[in-house]
Enzyme design. Structure first.
Site, short mmCIF file in Angstrom:
data_model
loop_
_atom_site.label_atom_id
_atom_site.label_comp_id
_atom_site.label_asym_id
_atom_site.label_seq_id
_atom_site.Cartn_x
_atom_site.Cartn_y
_atom_site.Cartn_z
N LYS A 208 0.84 -1.21 0.00
CA LYS A 208 0.00 0.00 0.00
C LYS A 208 0.88 1.26 0.00
O LYS A 208 0.66 2.17 -0.77
CB LYS A 208 -0.90 -0.03 1.24
CG LYS A 208 -1.90 1.08 1.32
CD LYS A 208 -2.83 0.91 2.51
CE LYS A 208 -3.69 2.16 2.66
NZ LYS A 208 -4.50 2.10 3.88
N GLU A 214 10.76 -4.78 3.68
CA GLU A 214 10.81 -6.18 3.28
C GLU A 214 10.38 -6.35 1.83
O GLU A 214 11.02 -7.04 1.04
CB GLU A 214 9.90 -7.04 4.17
CG GLU A 214 10.28 -7.09 5.65
CD GLU A 214 9.56 -6.06 6.48
OE1 GLU A 214 9.25 -4.95 5.95
OE2 GLU A 214 9.31 -6.34 7.67
N GLY A 273 -4.71 -1.85 5.39
CA GLY A 273 -3.96 -3.01 4.91
C GLY A 273 -4.61 -4.32 5.28
O GLY A 273 -4.86 -5.17 4.42
N ARG A 274 -5.01 -4.47 6.56
CA ARG A 274 -5.55 -5.75 6.99
C ARG A 274 -6.99 -5.94 6.54
O ARG A 274 -7.61 -6.97 6.82
CB ARG A 274 -5.41 -5.90 8.50
CG ARG A 274 -5.91 -4.72 9.30
CD ARG A 274 -5.39 -4.79 10.73
NE ARG A 274 -5.75 -3.60 11.50
CZ ARG A 274 -5.09 -2.46 11.50
NH1 ARG A 274 -4.00 -2.35 10.75
NH2 ARG A 274 -5.49 -1.42 12.22
N GLU A 359 -3.56 -6.21 15.39
CA GLU A 359 -3.14 -4.89 14.88
C GLU A 359 -4.28 -3.89 15.01
O GLU A 359 -4.07 -2.68 15.05
CB GLU A 359 -2.67 -4.99 13.43
CG GLU A 359 -1.76 -3.84 13.01
CD GLU A 359 -0.95 -4.12 11.75
OE1 GLU A 359 -1.51 -3.97 10.64
OE2 GLU A 359 0.23 -4.47 11.88
N HIS A 390 -3.00 -32.68 19.41
CA HIS A 390 -1.73 -33.41 19.63
C HIS A 390 -0.60 -32.43 19.91
O HIS A 390 0.57 -32.76 19.75
CB HIS A 390 -1.42 -34.26 18.39
CG HIS A 390 -2.52 -35.19 18.05
ND1 HIS A 390 -2.64 -36.47 18.57
CD2 HIS A 390 -3.64 -35.01 17.29
CE1 HIS A 390 -3.73 -37.05 18.11
NE2 HIS A 390 -4.37 -36.19 17.33
N LYS A 510 10.37 -0.35 13.46
CA LYS A 510 10.84 -0.13 12.09
C LYS A 510 11.90 0.98 12.09
O LYS A 510 12.95 0.85 11.45
CB LYS A 510 9.68 0.34 11.21
CG LYS A 510 8.70 -0.71 10.74
CD LYS A 510 7.67 -0.02 9.83
CE LYS A 510 6.56 -0.95 9.41
NZ LYS A 510 5.52 -0.25 8.60
O1 F6P Z 1 2.40 -4.11 9.93
C1 F6P Z 1 2.41 -2.78 9.64
C2 F6P Z 1 1.83 -2.57 8.25
O2 F6P Z 1 1.72 -1.21 7.98
C3 F6P Z 1 0.48 -3.26 8.08
O3 F6P Z 1 -0.58 -2.53 8.59
C4 F6P Z 1 0.45 -3.44 6.59
O4 F6P Z 1 -0.53 -4.37 6.16
C5 F6P Z 1 1.88 -3.93 6.34
O5 F6P Z 1 2.68 -3.18 7.26
C6 F6P Z 1 2.36 -3.79 4.91
O6 F6P Z 1 2.25 -2.44 4.53
P1 F6P Z 1 2.32 -2.11 2.94
O7 F6P Z 1 1.11 -2.78 2.31
O8 F6P Z 1 2.26 -0.63 2.88
O9 F6P Z 1 3.60 -2.69 2.42
#
Ligand code: F6P
Length: 545
Positions: A208, A214, A273-274, A359, A390, A510
Site C-alpha cells: 500500500k 521487506e 492493509g488488513r 493490529e 496433539h 521499524k
Molecule cells: O504491519 C504494519 C503494516 O503497515 C500493516 O498494517 C500493513 O498491512 C503492512 O505493514 C504492509 O504495509 P504495505 O502494504 O504498505 O507494504
C-alpha cells in the site's frame, strides 16, 4: 480526593455486567446446560445465505440469558450500531490518520460515487489481467506464457491473499501456480526463485505504501534475478513491463521503482492493509482461483455486510461474536483466544486473524487519547484441528486458565475421503464438549482409575467456546467468514472506544531497525557515544566480530 467520574450509560452497563459476572463466576457450564434444556436454541444464531446457512453456536459460552441481555445493554450504551452506520456512511472514523474505512465499498459493486467508480475500474482491470494470464495471451520476455505468479508483500499485503488462496485450494485455476514471499530473510524468497523459471514467472509487488522495507528489498531481488536470467540486450524497462505489476496507494513510488504506469493498480488509502484483500491486493487470489471465484468471495462478504448493517442487535452475528469476546476478556479474564478451524484448508486463518485482531485491537489508548481502564486485545493464536489435539490441547483441558476457543467446522468436506470427515467433525464436537463439561472426580472414579492417578484424570471443564458451522468452504462462504470477523473486530473496537484502523505501534521498531542497519553492515562503528544500549551494542559486536 477526586470525585469519581460521573456515571454514564456505558459505565453503568459495564458495572452491571461486573456485578453479574461475580454472581455467575462460581457456576459451571454443566449447571447452565442442566437448568435450560433449550439452551442451544436460545444461544445460537443461523444466517441463511445463497450458498447454505452459517450456524453460530455460542451456547458453550459461560453466559445466561441475563448475561446476554446485559451485554446487549452494553452494546447500546457504546452505540455500536451508530458507529457501524458512521463507518458505512464513509465518515472519517480513523481519526488519527484522517481517513474513512471503506472496505465494505470494495465488495459493494453498486452506487455511482467516485469510490464505486474506482472499485469498478479496478475490478475490470483485475479481470482483464486474469484473462490475459489465464489465456496465455500475456507473454514474458522470451515469449513464454506465464506459469508462476509470485506475490511480494507482507502483513495485510500478504496474509489475506495467502490465507484465501490456501483456503480455496479446491478452486485452483489449473494453468497457473501462485506463490507468496514476505520475509526479508532470504530463506523466504531465495528457495522459491531457485525452483522457478524466470521466463515464465510474473511478480506482483503488493504494498500500500510502497515503502515497506521487506517488500521493496524482495522486489529488487526479484528484478535482479530476472535480469540475470533473461536474454541479454533487453532493457530493464521491458523486463519490468513483462514480468512486474505493482499494487499500491503510492503510484509515484511504484513508477520510481520502474514499473510502467499501465501496470500499476492503485487503491485508495481508505482501505486499511488488513482490510484490503478485497481490493487489487487480492489479485493473487483472483489469479489463483479465477476472477469469477474472486467475485464470489466479494459477494459473500457483501452479503455478510448487509446482515451486519441491518440485523437487529440480538440476531447480529458479528455483534454477538464481539460481545462474547468482550465478556471473556473483561469479565471472565481471558488473556488469550484460540482459533481452531477443523479444516486444513483454513490452516492460515489464525495467522490472518492475528493481524486483523491484534493490529486493530492491541491498543491501550482510547479515541480521546486517554488510557483504557480495562484490558484490550487477548493473544490470538491457533492451528487447525485435529492437529491442536496433539500439541496444545493439554493446556486447554488442564492448564487452569480460561482460553475461549472458536471452532470452525464444515458440513461438507472440501477434499472428501471416505470416512474422514465424520471423524474430523466428531473430534471437533468432542473437544468443544470436553472443554465445556470436563470430567469430575466421581466420573474419574467410576472409570476405575487408581486413586493415586485420580488427581491427574480430573478435567475441570467450564472452558468456553463458540462453534461456527459452514455448509461448505467456497469463495462465497469464505467471504462471509472473513467479513464476519472484520465486523466482529469493528464492534469490539466500538465497545472499547478504540480506533481499530491505525497501527502506530509498528513504527518504533521499524525506525530503530533503520538506525541499527549501518552497524550490522559494518558501515558504522560502535563507539561510546553511539547512543546504543549495552545489550544491543554487545549483540552487534558479536554479530560483526
Ligand atoms: O504491519 C504494519 C503494516 O503497515 C500493516 O498494517 C500493513 O498491512 C503492512 O505493514 C504492509 O504495509 P504495505 O502494504 O504498505 O507494504
Amino acid at each position: 480526593m477526586n470525585s469519581p467520574p460521573a456515571a454514564t450509560p456505558f459505565s453503568l452497563a459495564w458495572q452491571a455486567l461486573a456485578e453479574h459476572a461475580a454472581l455467575l463466576r462460581p457456576r459451571h457450564l454443566r449447571e447452565l446446560f442442566a437448568e435450560a434444556p433449550d439452551r442451544f436454541l436460545a444461544l445460537s444464531l443461523t444466517l441463511s445465505g445463497k450458498e447454505g446457512s452459517l450456524l453460530l453456536d455460542f451456547s458453550k459460552q459461560r453466559i445466561t440469558a441475563e448475561t446476554l441481555s446485559l451485554l446487549h445493554n452494553l452494546a447500546r450504551a457504546a452505540a455500536v450500531e451508530s458507529w457501524r452506520d458512521r463507518m458505512a456512511a464513509g465518515e472519517t472514523i480513523n481519526h488519527t490518520e484522517g481517513r474513512a474505512a471503506m472496505h465494505m465499498a470494495l465488495r459493494a459493486k453498486e452506487g455511482n460515487s467516485a469510490i464505486a467508480r474506482e472499485v469498478a475500474s479496478n475490478l475490470a482491470r483485475m479481470k482483464a489481467l486474469c484473462a490475459a494470464l489465464h489465456s496465455r495471451q500475456w507473454r514474458g520476455m522470451s515469449g513464454e506464457y506465464i506459469t508462476d505468479v509470485v506475490n511480494l508483500g507482507i502483513g495485510g499485503s500478504d496474509l489475506g491473499p495467502r490465507m484465501a488462496t490456501r483456503a480455496l485450494a479446491a478452486f485452483q485455476h489449473p494453468d497457473i501456480r501462485v506463490h507468496f514471499a514476505a520475509n526479508i530473510d532470504g530463506a523466504d524468497l531465495a528457495p522459491l526463485l531457485a525452483r522457478l523459471n524466470p521466463r515464465s514467472t510474473f511478480f506482483i509487488v503488493t504494498s500500500k505504501t510502497f515503502t515497506t522495507e521487506e517488500t521493496i528489498t524482495n522486489a529488487r531481488a526479484a528484478r535482479d534475478w530476472l535480469s540475470a536470467h533473461l536474454p541479454g540486450g533487453e532493457s530493464e524497462k521491458t523486463l519490468l513491463a513483462r514480468h512486474f505489476i505493482a499494487v499500491t496507494s503510492n503510484r509515484a513510488a511504484a513508477e520510481t521503482f520502474g514499473i510502467p504506469s499501465g501496470q500499476i493498480f492503485t487503491f485508495s488509502d481508505w482501505a486499511g492493509g488488513r482490510f484490503s484483500l478485497w481490493s487489487p491486493v487480492g489479485l493473487a487470489i483472483a489469479l489463483a482461483t479465477g476472477f469469477s471465484n474472486f467475485e464470489a468471495l466479494l459477494a459473500g462478504a457483501h452479503a455478510l455486510d448487509q446482515h451486519f448493517l441491518t440485523a437487529p442487535l440480538p440476531e447480529n452475528l458479528p455483534i454477538t461474536l464481539a460481545l462474547m469476546y468482550v465478556w471473556n476478556v473483561n469479565f471472565i479474564g481471558a488473556a488469550s483466544h484460540a482459533i481452531i478451524p477443523y479444516s486444513q484448508s483454513l490452516e492460515l486463518f489464525p495467522a490472518y486473524l492475528q493481524q486483523l485482531e491484534m493490529e486493530s485491537l492491541g491498543k491501550s489508548v482510547d479515541r480521546q487519547g486517554l488510557p483504557l481502564a480495562h484490558k484490550s486485545c487477548p493473544i490470538i493464536w491457533g492451528s487447525p484441528g485435529t492437529l491442536g489435539q496433539h500439541s496444545f490441547s493439554q493446556l486447554l483441558h488442564q492448564g487452569g486458565q480460561p482460553i475461549p476457543c472458536d471452532f470452525i467446522l464444515l458440513e461438507h468436506a472440501d477434499f472428501p475421503l471416505p470416512g474422514h470427515h465424520a471423524r474430523l467433525v466428531a473430534n471437533a464436537l468432542a473437544q468443544s464438549a470436553a472443554l465445556a463439561f470436563g470430567q469430575t472426580l466421581a466420573e474419574a472414579k467410576a472409570a476405575d482409575i487408581p486413586d493415586s492417578l485420580l488427581p491427574y484424570r480430573v478435567f475441570p471443564g467450564n472452558q468456553p467456546s463458540t462453534t461456527l458451522l459452514l455448509e461448505r468452504l467456497t469463495p462465497y462462504t469464505l467471504g462471509q467468514l472473513l467479513a464476519l470477523y472484520e465486523h466482529k473486530v469493528f464492534a469490539v473496537g466500538a465497545l472499547w472506544n478504540l480506533n481499530i484502523f491505525d497501527q502506530w505501534g509498528v513504527e518504533l521498531g521499524k525506525n530503530m531497525a533503520k538506525k541499527l542497519q549501518p552497524f550490522l553492515e559494518a558501515e558504522a562503528h560502535l563507539s561510546d557515544n553511539d547512543g546504543l544500549d549495552a545489550s544491543t551494542r554487545g549483540l552487534i559486536a558479536a554479530f560483526t566480530k
